[in-house]
Enzyme design. Structure first.
Site, mmCIF file in Angstrom:
data_model
loop_
_atom_site.group_PDB
_atom_site.id
_atom_site.type_symbol
_atom_site.label_atom_id
_atom_site.label_comp_id
_atom_site.label_asym_id
_atom_site.label_seq_id
_atom_site.Cartn_x
_atom_site.Cartn_y
_atom_site.Cartn_z
ATOM 1 N N HIS A 168 0.829 -1.202 0.000
ATOM 2 C CA HIS A 168 0.000 0.000 0.000
ATOM 3 C C HIS A 168 0.863 1.251 0.000
ATOM 4 C CE1 HIS A 168 0.820 0.903 4.274
ATOM 5 N NE2 HIS A 168 0.664 -0.393 4.514
ATOM 6 N N CYS A 186 3.293 -4.872 6.553
ATOM 7 C CA CYS A 186 2.938 -4.619 5.157
ATOM 8 C C CYS A 186 4.154 -4.153 4.359
ATOM 9 C CB CYS A 186 1.847 -3.558 5.080
ATOM 10 S SG CYS A 186 0.229 -4.108 5.673
#
Length: 266
Positions: A168, A186
């Site tokens: 992201h 992440c």
């Protein structure tokens, strides 16, 4: 200069005896990724598939080196098939203009770091994963705090809990950390780069069946691939193909893009 396992095996004692050679920049291009499949290049515990060995169902692959150490750490390669081979599907032109030279990989990222006292945060998992294709996992803007246009990996843990690991865009204040581990698990990148990556999967906002990357791909779990957030089970993380009792390949409808998260620093 810190030599990774692969670099040490490749250069041997010559790298230690000849500082001028060891100090040369290493071109971490697609040949580097291919070389990681050679025996001894990675630790036996690290799942990996070279671009040339990626299943024919996939048109794109997202390789991320989630290492803590070494010159190759915290880099991402966004690849697409070109004829019988692979090429970079995108390059951060601004990054490569600042650093000079031909783009060998797409851009730097920040993957998971150690966060003492937080049981749900830590290093990004090694493994080979599909994109989570379920409708409920689609994101088109800012979702959870600090997560822009998140694209999740398809994984449920043995407990049944769905993984929150995604690639992201991140907030501008975290751009300075790109190139070193800093996230809660992440893969972070600039929002500008995430716009391009997201558009590869969802051009013009196209989702699922409307995306040109939608198709039948191998699935790395054994339960039924329903479009719901019910727990999936029977996952493998090494990219090994799964078959039913009749010998038929287990597949699902999904995005023809593969995540490959790996470490080469131990």
């Amino acid at each position: 200069m810190i030599l990774s396992r692969r670099q040490f095996l490749a250069t041997g004692t010559a790298a230690l005896a000849t500082p001028a050679v060891a100090a040369q920049a290493v071109p971490f291009g697609i040949d580097y990724l291919e070389g990681l499949a050679e025996p001894g290049a990675l630790h036996d515990s690290v799942p990996f598939v070279a671009p040339s060995a990626v299943h024919e169902a996939y048109s794109h692959a997202f390789y991320v080196n989630v290492s803590f150490y070494g010159d190759a750490r915290q880099k991402m390669w966004v690849l697409e098939r070109k004829g019988t081979g692979w090429d970079l599907a995108m390059r951060d032109e601004a990054f490569w203009t600042r650093h000079g030279g031909e783009a060998a990989y797409s851009f730097p990222v920040s993957s998971g770091a150690l966060h003492q006292g937080n049981s749900r945060a830590g290093p990004t998992p090694n493994g080979i994963f599909n994109v989570d294709e379920r409708s409920q996992r689609y994101r088109s803007g800012w979702g959870s705090p600090g997560m822009y246009k998140a694209v999740y990996i398809d994984l449920h843990y043995n407990s049944g809990r769905v993984s929150g690991v995604a690639m992201h865009g991140t907030t501008y204040g975290r751009y300075s950390a790109l190139g070193r581990p800093a996230s809660h698990g992440c893969v972070r990148m600039t929002c500008e780069n995430m716009d391009v990556v997201h558009a590869i999967l969802h051009p013009g906002g196209a989702r699922r069946e409307d995306s040109p990357l939608w198709g039948e791909v191998p699935r790395y779990f054994t339960s039924a691939p329903e479009d719901s957030m019910s727990a999936r089970s029977g996952y493998v993380r090494d990219g090994s193909l799964q078959y039913d009792e009749s010998g038929n390949l287990l597949t699902k409808m999904g995005y023809k893009a593969l995540f490959v998260f790996f470490r080469d620093d131990f």
